[in-house]
Each structure stands twice: as C-alpha cells, then as structure tokens.
Motif scaffolding. Sequence first.
Motif, short mmCIF file in Angstrom:
data_model
loop_
_atom_site.label_atom_id
_atom_site.label_comp_id
_atom_site.label_asym_id
_atom_site.label_seq_id
_atom_site.Cartn_x
_atom_site.Cartn_y
_atom_site.Cartn_z
N SER A 12 51.04 44.73 -11.99
CA SER A 12 49.73 45.37 -11.90
C SER A 12 49.01 45.29 -13.25
N GLY A 13 49.78 45.54 -14.33
CA GLY A 13 49.19 45.47 -15.66
C GLY A 13 48.68 44.08 -15.99
N ILE A 14 49.51 43.08 -15.59
CA ILE A 14 49.09 41.68 -15.85
C ILE A 14 47.81 41.35 -15.08
N VAL A 15 47.81 41.80 -13.80
CA VAL A 15 46.63 41.52 -12.95
C VAL A 15 45.40 42.20 -13.54
N ILE A 16 45.55 43.47 -13.93
CA ILE A 16 44.42 44.22 -14.50
C ILE A 16 43.97 43.57 -15.81
N SER A 17 44.94 43.18 -16.64
CA SER A 17 44.61 42.53 -17.92
C SER A 17 43.83 41.24 -17.69
N LYS A 18 44.35 40.42 -16.75
CA LYS A 18 43.66 39.15 -16.47
C LYS A 18 42.27 39.40 -15.92
N THR A 19 42.15 40.46 -15.09
CA THR A 19 40.83 40.78 -14.53
C THR A 19 39.86 41.17 -15.64
N ILE A 20 40.37 42.04 -16.55
CA ILE A 20 39.53 42.46 -17.68
C ILE A 20 39.15 41.26 -18.55
N ILE A 21 40.18 40.42 -18.82
CA ILE A 21 39.92 39.22 -19.62
C ILE A 21 38.89 38.32 -18.94
N GLY A 22 39.08 38.20 -17.59
CA GLY A 22 38.13 37.38 -16.82
C GLY A 22 36.72 37.92 -16.92
N ILE A 23 36.63 39.28 -16.78
CA ILE A 23 35.29 39.89 -16.89
C ILE A 23 34.69 39.66 -18.26
N LEU A 24 35.54 39.82 -19.30
CA LEU A 24 35.07 39.60 -20.67
C LEU A 24 34.62 38.16 -20.89
N ILE A 25 35.44 37.23 -20.37
CA ILE A 25 35.08 35.81 -20.51
C ILE A 25 33.76 35.52 -19.80
N TYR A 26 33.62 36.11 -18.60
CA TYR A 26 32.38 35.90 -17.82
C TYR A 26 31.17 36.38 -18.61
N HIS A 27 31.29 37.60 -19.18
CA HIS A 27 30.17 38.14 -19.94
C HIS A 27 29.92 37.34 -21.22
N LEU A 28 31.02 36.89 -21.82
CA LEU A 28 30.85 36.06 -23.02
C LEU A 28 30.13 34.74 -22.71
N LEU A 29 30.57 34.11 -21.58
CA LEU A 29 29.92 32.86 -21.16
C LEU A 29 28.46 33.08 -20.80
N LYS A 30 28.22 34.21 -20.10
CA LYS A 30 26.86 34.54 -19.72
C LYS A 30 25.99 34.75 -20.96
N ARG A 31 26.52 35.49 -21.90
CA ARG A 31 25.80 35.75 -23.15
C ARG A 31 25.59 34.47 -23.94
N ASN A 32 26.60 33.62 -23.90
CA ASN A 32 26.50 32.34 -24.59
C ASN A 32 25.38 31.49 -23.99
N ARG A 33 25.31 31.52 -22.62
CA ARG A 33 24.24 30.79 -21.96
C ARG A 33 22.88 31.38 -22.33
N GLN A 34 22.79 32.69 -22.38
CA GLN A 34 21.55 33.35 -22.76
C GLN A 34 21.13 32.97 -24.19
N LEU A 35 22.13 33.00 -25.08
CA LEU A 35 21.85 32.62 -26.47
C LEU A 35 21.40 31.17 -26.57
N ARG A 36 22.08 30.31 -25.75
CA ARG A 36 21.71 28.90 -25.76
C ARG A 36 20.28 28.72 -25.24
N ASP A 37 19.94 29.46 -24.17
CA ASP A 37 18.58 29.37 -23.62
C ASP A 37 17.55 29.90 -24.61
N GLU A 38 17.91 31.00 -25.29
CA GLU A 38 17.01 31.57 -26.29
C GLU A 38 16.83 30.61 -27.46
N LYS A 39 17.93 29.95 -27.85
CA LYS A 39 17.86 28.99 -28.94
C LYS A 39 16.97 27.81 -28.55
#
Length: 291
Positions: A12-39
Amino acid sequence: MTNETIITLLVSGIVISKTIIGILIYHLLKRNRQLRDEKLMLSELSTKLENYVTEVRHQNKELTKAEEFKLKVLSLASHDLRTPFVNLQMLLNFRHLDGFKETLYTDQFLDDIARQVNKGKNVVNDILVWASGQLNGTGLVKEDFGIKDRMESTIIFFDQQIKQKELQVELLVQQELSSKGNPGIFDFFIRNIISNAIKYSPQKGRIEIGTHEVLKNGKITLFIKDNGNGMNEHQVDFINSGKSQANNNLDPYHGMGIGLSLCQNLAKQIGWGLSVESQQGNGAKFYIELK
C-alpha cells in the motif's frame, strides 16, 4: 502484526508513494509545459518588440533624411533665387556709369530687367509648388514633361552668365523626348548641373547637352559636358559614391559639394541616377539617368 499485514502495508505504501510521485511528475510536466509556452510567448513578444524598435528606428532615420532633403532643397532654391537678383542688381548699378543716364530706360535695358524679374518669379513659383506638395502630403507629384523645352528654359535662365563668359552652349536633345517626373524638381536638378558647367568652363568655352542613350525600358540618359579643368580620380569617385558634401579641398570643384549632394538626393527621390566622368585638364561629363 503478521507477515501478511506487513506485506499489505508495504505494498500500500509503495502504491501510495508511486501515486504521489506520479501526481508530482504530472504537475512538474504540466508546469514545465506552461513555462515552455510562456517562454515561447515571451520570445515571440521579444521578437515583435525588436521588430517594432527596428521599424521605429527606420522611420526615424527616414524622417531625418526627409528633413535633411527638404533643407537641401531650400538651400539650392535660395541659391537659384539669388542668381537673378544679383544680375538685376548688376543691371541697376549701370545707372551710376557716366553717360548711361540718358539710355537708362531703353527697351533693351527694360527687357533685361524684365528677364531677371521673370527668372526670380519662376524660382519662387518652383519653391511654392514644391512646398505646397510637401505641406499637403502629396510629395513629389509626377507628370509627363518635355525634356528639351525645360532644358531650353534653363539655358535662358543663365543667358547673362553665358554671355559674360562668351560660352558656346549646344543643346542636342530631340524635341519629342519626354520623361515622367516632377518638373520643378527636374529644373532644380538641371539648373545645378548646368550652373556648375558654366562656372567651371573657361572663357569662350563650350558646353554640350545631349542624349547619351534611350533604353527599351523607357529610361533616358542625358549628359552635360564642359571643357573646364576637370577633376581628378579621387574627386570623381567622391561624387559617384553619392557622398559629395561641401569640401574646400576639392579644387577646382570645391563649390559643388552641397549642390551635388542635393542632386544625388533628388535623383534617389524620383528614381533617377547621377554619375560623372572626368580627367584633369579634359573637363567633366555628367550623366543623368531618367526613368
């Protein structure tokens, strides 16, 4: 706690950790795309700004050139306007000569005065026509005009100086030859070139004005040739480069700088060309390429 419970908690901990990591990666990628678009947007805005600044600089440069051009036109106009009044003053000064008072009002003398006044009127009219076009925003109005007729008028304009130096002026331009442009500007242009030809021609010299070439595309090349002292190679290159300015070291053509500079500007304004061929001791030959 049993082994199964521990394993379940770990999974359960591994699943939750991966989910959190996945969410973080998603937000990081999304933010990266936003930064790229802004740039990219900033880059586009920067490019537009640079283009705008370049355009503003270009317009300022053109405005500066336009103002310089107007000042030069007025400079040459004032020179042209001064000529007939100097001649008129010379005529009027004759009244002080002994024995001349009785013939002061002869028909010939009055004709000379009328001719000089008419010259002044023509120059003033040219200035007013040009200034009116500038003020009304119409610029250089183009129209068809006969080249020989305007050349003949220019020669008559300088008849006093021609007679004083006993010059032979030969006009070899066909009567039917015409061009399209601004007649007043053409007169400014031609008067300056012919004025210099007269100025630097020797006593009893010869000035030849003719057509060098008429191209199939309608362009006409006129020439004005004198048999004065001529110019050296440096002076010829200086004039043909379009950089002619007043320069007291350009003997014997030191007085031509400003006028020739104006002629270069006039030529560019109406799509014509100006060049010269000369050797010291062999006179000068100016070529004027018309549309």
